[in-house]
Design a protein around this motif. Structure first.
Motif, mmCIF file in Angstrom:
data_model
loop_
_atom_site.group_PDB
_atom_site.id
_atom_site.type_symbol
_atom_site.label_atom_id
_atom_site.label_comp_id
_atom_site.label_asym_id
_atom_site.label_seq_id
_atom_site.Cartn_x
_atom_site.Cartn_y
_atom_site.Cartn_z
ATOM 1 N N ASP A 205 0.758 -1.293 -0.025
ATOM 2 C CA ASP A 205 -0.027 0.107 0.012
ATOM 3 C C ASP A 205 0.772 1.130 0.142
ATOM 4 O O ASP A 205 0.437 2.033 0.472
ATOM 5 N N LEU A 206 2.063 1.237 -0.643
ATOM 6 C CA LEU A 206 2.949 2.590 -0.521
ATOM 7 C C LEU A 206 2.285 3.387 -1.515
ATOM 8 O O LEU A 206 1.714 3.051 -2.540
ATOM 9 N N VAL A 207 2.573 4.884 -1.195
ATOM 10 C CA VAL A 207 2.153 5.979 -2.108
ATOM 11 C C VAL A 207 3.475 6.195 -3.000
ATOM 12 O O VAL A 207 4.653 6.416 -2.571
ATOM 13 N N GLN A 208 3.262 6.038 -4.037
ATOM 14 C CA GLN A 208 4.446 6.644 -5.211
ATOM 15 C C GLN A 208 4.224 7.913 -5.640
ATOM 16 O O GLN A 208 3.087 8.621 -5.728
ATOM 17 N N THR A 209 5.487 8.608 -5.472
ATOM 18 C CA THR A 209 5.453 10.044 -5.802
ATOM 19 C C THR A 209 6.550 10.282 -6.626
ATOM 20 O O THR A 209 7.528 9.952 -6.599
ATOM 21 N N SER A 210 6.550 11.552 -7.197
ATOM 22 C CA SER A 210 7.535 12.268 -8.238
ATOM 23 C C SER A 210 8.244 13.307 -7.212
ATOM 24 O O SER A 210 9.319 13.615 -8.114
ATOM 25 N N ALA A 211 7.861 13.346 -6.273
ATOM 26 C CA ALA A 211 8.626 14.537 -5.258
ATOM 27 C C ALA A 211 10.209 13.764 -5.038
ATOM 28 O O ALA A 211 10.042 12.676 -4.868
ATOM 29 N N ALA A 212 11.025 14.790 -5.266
ATOM 30 C CA ALA A 212 12.421 14.116 -5.332
ATOM 31 C C ALA A 212 12.765 13.759 -3.767
ATOM 32 O O ALA A 212 12.630 14.261 -2.714
ATOM 33 N N ILE A 213 13.260 12.544 -3.746
ATOM 34 C CA ILE A 213 13.483 11.855 -2.446
ATOM 35 C C ILE A 213 14.937 11.533 -2.440
ATOM 36 O O ILE A 213 15.285 10.531 -3.373
ATOM 37 N N ASN A 214 15.581 11.714 -1.311
ATOM 38 C CA ASN A 214 17.130 11.706 -1.582
ATOM 39 C C ASN A 214 17.315 11.143 -0.091
ATOM 40 O O ASN A 214 16.767 10.965 0.954
ATOM 41 N N PRO A 215 18.679 10.432 -0.055
ATOM 42 C CA PRO A 215 19.231 9.846 1.212
ATOM 43 C C PRO A 215 19.113 10.841 2.205
ATOM 44 O O PRO A 215 19.522 11.945 2.203
ATOM 45 N N GLY A 216 18.669 10.396 3.299
ATOM 46 C CA GLY A 216 18.369 11.604 4.299
ATOM 47 C C GLY A 216 16.851 11.972 4.593
ATOM 48 O O GLY A 216 16.277 12.391 5.470
ATOM 49 N N ASN A 217 16.201 11.765 3.297
ATOM 50 C CA ASN A 217 14.698 12.071 3.486
ATOM 51 C C ASN A 217 13.831 10.887 4.398
ATOM 52 O O ASN A 217 12.759 11.166 4.570
ATOM 53 N N SER A 218 14.587 9.920 4.543
ATOM 54 C CA SER A 218 13.665 8.735 5.069
ATOM 55 C C SER A 218 13.389 8.943 6.355
ATOM 56 O O SER A 218 13.899 9.780 7.221
ATOM 57 N N GLY A 219 11.964 9.035 6.944
ATOM 58 C CA GLY A 219 11.249 9.181 7.828
ATOM 59 C C GLY A 219 10.637 10.497 7.948
ATOM 60 O O GLY A 219 10.030 10.845 8.988
ATOM 61 N N GLY A 220 10.813 11.148 7.050
ATOM 62 C CA GLY A 220 10.392 12.724 7.130
ATOM 63 C C GLY A 220 8.753 12.613 6.570
ATOM 64 O O GLY A 220 8.111 11.676 6.999
ATOM 65 N N ALA A 221 8.394 13.573 5.796
ATOM 66 C CA ALA A 221 7.110 13.847 5.705
ATOM 67 C C ALA A 221 6.595 14.039 4.086
ATOM 68 O O ALA A 221 7.592 14.945 3.595
ATOM 69 N N LEU A 222 5.803 13.541 3.672
ATOM 70 C CA LEU A 222 5.117 13.540 2.543
ATOM 71 C C LEU A 222 3.818 14.218 2.619
ATOM 72 O O LEU A 222 2.848 13.778 3.411
ATOM 73 N N VAL A 223 3.586 15.785 2.465
ATOM 74 C CA VAL A 223 2.581 16.248 2.738
ATOM 75 C C VAL A 223 1.705 16.898 1.506
ATOM 76 O O VAL A 223 2.244 17.030 0.446
ATOM 77 N N ASP A 224 0.375 16.985 1.737
ATOM 78 C CA ASP A 224 -0.529 17.840 0.830
ATOM 79 C C ASP A 224 -0.899 19.100 0.960
ATOM 80 O O ASP A 224 0.033 19.606 2.228
ATOM 81 N N LEU A 225 -1.223 19.763 0.304
ATOM 82 C CA LEU A 225 -1.659 21.186 0.347
ATOM 83 C C LEU A 225 -2.681 21.721 1.539
ATOM 84 O O LEU A 225 -3.036 22.792 1.562
ATOM 85 N N ASN A 226 -3.100 20.565 2.430
ATOM 86 C CA ASN A 226 -4.104 20.959 3.354
ATOM 87 C C ASN A 226 -3.330 20.880 4.570
ATOM 88 O O ASN A 226 -3.939 20.657 5.786
#
Length: 366
Positions: A205-226
């Motif tokens: 059930d992972l969300v796939q995104t085109s937002a750039a994800i790089n080493p160190g992004n792990s554990g951060g936040a994928l956020v909507d405009l709400n």
């Protein structure tokens, strides 16, 4: 569950052992300065109204981006161990922070830097749940100004939705990238830090995104405009033709519903008692047949009173099919189970002493 694996997915942590998802990429981009100039001139000849409307729309979108950054970035932290760095999201005002299991690795203590600055804070591990690549750490002395993130209902996330990825890529603290939700419901297998053991986590059930994800992004936040967190970035794909080079625009995040379910249990009880994931309650290894072709998975041991044991399966049995899925490798079994539910009854085909058998199994919980 342990065994060899063939899928290739990269963990988003500097210095961590990494493998990569095999992806086919196609690009098609051209540039023509003459046609670009003509198009621009043509736009001006039509009049000012379209240009004004576009500018107004652009200003509104930019304002939405900036508003989301202002509201959510204070909830994203930087987590460091003695050897690695990752990101985390403030879960509550008590100092609980959710992150990836591969970010914490084998560490028990951490330094946490808030987006607001100031000295790094001490934190300790509460618990990790590698099966979903999630963990919770807790600040030893949480400050009064903690701002917990608001987590969205990830069942409502839709393809094409604009999202921002917030974290600390390559140690660049409080960085933000933008993109869209490219797909939902992805199931991906990844190696854990202890890659020598062949340990594999299959995350559904992972969300796939085109937002750039790089080493160190792990554990951060994928956020909507709400201003809500829809997922926790955990994986980035790489292009096999580029070796270790990232495949731009293909990243994955654990959906927020899974995050709140798993992290909530860890915060309340210190462990996960209901993962929502199906299990056979077995330890297995891959086996090969004629020509050294993968031919199933052998049961090494069964958990006492577990799903397999209750159905009569035992060590030495070789599983060849689970439900409708042919089982050839450990990975194929974990991926099949990732699409099933605890309590679901399935037929398991297996061989014992060379003879084929089938049995009905009521799946347990991972």
């Amino acid at each position: 569950m342990s065994g060899s694996r063939s899928s290739r997915i990269r963990l988003l942590l500097p210095g961590a052992a990494a493998v990569c998802a095999t992806v086919l990429l196609a690009t098609g981009c051209s540039s023509d300065s003459d046609s670009g100039a003509a198009g621009s001139a043509g736009g001006r000849l039509v009049g000012d109204a379209p240009a004004v409307a576009a500018a107004s729309g652009g200003d509104a979108l930019q304002s939405a981006y900036q508003n989301t950054v202002r509201n959510v970035l204070p909830s994203v932290v930087e987590i460091t161990t003695k050897s690695d760095l990752g990101s985390g999201v403030i879960f509550d005002t008590k100092g609980d922070i959710v992150t990836n299991a591969h970010v914490v690795g084998g560490a028990k203590t951490f330094k946490v830097s808030l987006a607001s600055g100031g000295r790094a804070l001490d934190a300790k591990l509460v618990a990790a749940f590698p099966a979903n690549d999630l963990a919770v750490i807790r600040l030893s002395a949480p400050p009064d100004n903690l701002k917990p993130a608001v987590f969205a209902d990830s069942t409502k996330v839709s393809v094409g939705e604009i999202v921002l990825a917030m974290g600390n890529p390559l140690g660049l603290s409080s960085s933000v990238t933008e993109g869209i939700v490219s797909a939902t419901g992805r199931t991906v297998s990844e190696s854990q830090n202890d890659s020598a053991s062949g340990t594999v986590a299959t995350i559904p059930d992972l969300v796939q995104t085109s937002a750039a994800i790089n080493p160190g992004n792990s554990g951060g936040a994928l956020v909507d405009l709400n201003n809500q967190v829809i997922g926790i970035p955990t994986l980035a794909a790489t292009d096999p033709q580029l070796g270790s080079g990232a495949a731009n625009g293909i990243g994955f995040a654990i959906p927020s519903d899974t995050v709140t379910r798993i992290a909530g249990q860890i915060v309340r009880t210190g462990k996960v008692t209901n993962s929502g994931r199906a299990a056979l309650d077995v330890t297995v290894r891959g086996v090969v047949g004629p020509g050294f072709q993968a031919a199933g998975v052998a049961i090494v041991s069964t958990a006492k009173n577990g799903a397999a044991a209750k159905a009569g399966l035992k060590a030495g049995d070789i599983i060849t099919k689970a439900g409708r899925t042919k089982i050839t490798t450990v990975q194929s079994l974990t991926e099949a189970l990732a699409g099933m539910d605890p309590g679901q009854r399935i037929t398991v085909d297996y061989t014992r002493d060379g003879d084929p058998h089938s049995v009905r199994v009521t799946l347990g919980s991972l």
